[in-house]
Design a protein around this motif. Structure first.
Motif, PDB file in Angstrom:
ATOM      1  N   ALA A   1       0.944  -1.323   0.213  1.00  0.00           N
ATOM      2  CA  ALA A   1      -0.196   0.093  -0.112  1.00  0.00           C
ATOM      3  C   ALA A   1       0.906   1.143   0.000  1.00  0.00           C
ATOM      4  CB  ALA A   1      -1.058   0.131   1.177  1.00  0.00           C
ATOM      5  N   LEU A   2       1.957   1.290   0.867  1.00  0.00           N
ATOM      6  CA  LEU A   2       2.656   2.482   0.829  1.00  0.00           C
ATOM      7  C   LEU A   2       3.512   2.534  -0.458  1.00  0.00           C
ATOM      8  CD1 LEU A   2       4.423   2.138   4.421  1.00  0.00           C
ATOM      9  CD2 LEU A   2       2.643   3.757   3.661  1.00  0.00           C
TER      10      LEU A   2
ATOM     11  N   GLU B   1       2.471   1.902  -3.433  1.00  0.00           N
ATOM     12  CA  GLU B   1       1.429   2.185  -4.377  1.00  0.00           C
ATOM     13  C   GLU B   1       1.408   3.604  -4.264  1.00  0.00           C
ATOM     14  OE1 GLU B   1      -3.143   1.686  -5.934  1.00  0.00           O
ATOM     15  OE2 GLU B   1      -2.470  -0.023  -4.987  1.00  0.00           O
ATOM     16  N   ILE B   2       1.370   4.273  -2.987  1.00  0.00           N
ATOM     17  CA  ILE B   2       0.817   5.500  -2.565  1.00  0.00           C
ATOM     18  C   ILE B   2       2.070   6.327  -3.103  1.00  0.00           C
ATOM     19  CG2 ILE B   2       1.011   7.439  -0.628  1.00  0.00           C
ATOM     20  CD1 ILE B   2      -0.424   5.614   0.867  1.00  0.00           C
TER      21      ILE B   2
ATOM     22  N   THR C   1       2.150   6.361  -6.954  1.00  0.00           N
ATOM     23  CA  THR C   1       1.028   7.096  -7.425  1.00  0.00           C
ATOM     24  C   THR C   1       1.297   8.805  -7.498  1.00  0.00           C
ATOM     25  OG1 THR C   1      -0.299   5.489  -7.097  1.00  0.00           O
ATOM     26  CG2 THR C   1      -1.389   7.626  -7.384  1.00  0.00           C
ATOM     27  N   LEU C   2       1.910   9.095  -6.344  1.00  0.00           N
ATOM     28  CA  LEU C   2       2.142  10.633  -5.892  1.00  0.00           C
ATOM     29  C   LEU C   2       3.388  10.900  -6.935  1.00  0.00           C
ATOM     30  CD1 LEU C   2       1.591  10.699  -2.295  1.00  0.00           C
ATOM     31  CD2 LEU C   2       0.290  11.680  -4.224  1.00  0.00           C
TER      32      LEU C   2
ATOM     33  N   LEU D   1      -6.709  12.612  -1.077  1.00  0.00           N
ATOM     34  CA  LEU D   1      -5.943  11.799  -0.213  1.00  0.00           C
ATOM     35  C   LEU D   1      -6.607  10.591   0.266  1.00  0.00           C
ATOM     36  CD1 LEU D   1      -3.144  11.119   0.456  1.00  0.00           C
ATOM     37  CD2 LEU D   1      -3.374  12.460   2.558  1.00  0.00           C
TER      38      LEU D   1
ATOM     39  N   LEU E   1      -7.028   7.971  -2.573  1.00  0.00           N
ATOM     40  CA  LEU E   1      -5.656   7.306  -2.751  1.00  0.00           C
ATOM     41  C   LEU E   1      -5.311   6.263  -1.860  1.00  0.00           C
ATOM     42  CD1 LEU E   1      -3.150   7.068  -4.484  1.00  0.00           C
ATOM     43  CD2 LEU E   1      -2.083   8.824  -2.936  1.00  0.00           C
ATOM     44  N   ILE E   2      -5.515   6.535  -0.428  1.00  0.00           N
ATOM     45  CA  ILE E   2      -5.301   5.738   0.574  1.00  0.00           C
ATOM     46  C   ILE E   2      -6.251   4.521   0.599  1.00  0.00           C
ATOM     47  CG2 ILE E   2      -5.282   5.373   2.886  1.00  0.00           C
ATOM     48  CD1 ILE E   2      -4.628   8.339   3.444  1.00  0.00           C
TER      49      ILE E   2
ATOM     50  N   SER F   1      -5.046   2.324  -2.380  1.00  0.00           N
ATOM     51  CA  SER F   1      -3.541   1.530  -2.180  1.00  0.00           C
ATOM     52  C   SER F   1      -3.985   0.327  -1.126  1.00  0.00           C
ATOM     53  CB  SER F   1      -2.740   2.796  -1.628  1.00  0.00           C
ATOM     54  OG  SER F   1      -2.621   3.792  -2.272  1.00  0.00           O
TER      55      SER F   1
ATOM     56  N   HIS G   1     -10.157  -0.648  -7.195  1.00  0.00           N
ATOM     57  CA  HIS G   1      -9.568   0.802  -7.734  1.00  0.00           C
ATOM     58  C   HIS G   1     -10.686   1.344  -8.341  1.00  0.00           C
ATOM     59  CE1 HIS G   1      -5.598  -0.851  -6.988  1.00  0.00           C
ATOM     60  NE2 HIS G   1      -5.133   0.621  -6.919  1.00  0.00           N
TER      61      HIS G   1
END
Length: 131
Positions: free
Chosen positions: A11-12, A14-15, A18-19, A28, A31-32, A35, A84
């Motif tokens: 998950a981290l 992906e964040i 993505t950013l 946010l 996005l969280i 993720s 998603h």
């Protein structure tokens, strides 16, 4: 392979990706959520197989079971795609929800197959060395 321990790092990652690679204009919380869904998708797929009575515990194999890995990854891709689409649904044009969902699905499945192919090549290449 790492069960629930893999959810947070995925998950981290992906964040971060993505950013810094995609740079979308998203809120946010979307996005969280996306993720966390993406990070948990293969774990959920693995657990679904386990609940169905299909044991795919990869730590017990002496040789990688590529067919089982592809099955888990493919189901994980489908779960991730729909997750998603659900997470980002508010940012989609309502008329394009199906197109966006199919875009996630095709991208996830093709990406999964490409990475499994690369892992297979790496595995074959590393067999030549005594590690």
């Amino acid at each position: 392979l790492f069960h629930a321990k893999s959810i947070l790092p995925l998950a981290l990652a992906e964040i971060f990706c993505t950013l810094y690679l995609w740079s979308p204009v998203l809120e946010l919380e979307y996005l969280i959520l996306a993720s966390l869904i993406g990070g948990a998708s293969c774990f959920i797929a693995y657990e679904l197989f386990r609940l169905a009575g299909i044991d795919l515990d990869f730590s017990s194999f002496t040789r990688p079971n590529w067919k089982a890995l592809i099955l888990v990854a493919a189901l994980g891709s489908v779960i991730s795609s729909y997750g998603h689409a659900f997470a980002y649904a508010a940012s989609f044009d309502p008329q394009l929800v199906l197109v966006e969902t199919l875009t996630f699905l095709v991208g996830d499945v093709l990406g999964t197959l490409a990475l499994i192919f690369l892992a297979l090549i790496a595995h074959i290449g590393l067999r030549k060395f005594d590690l």
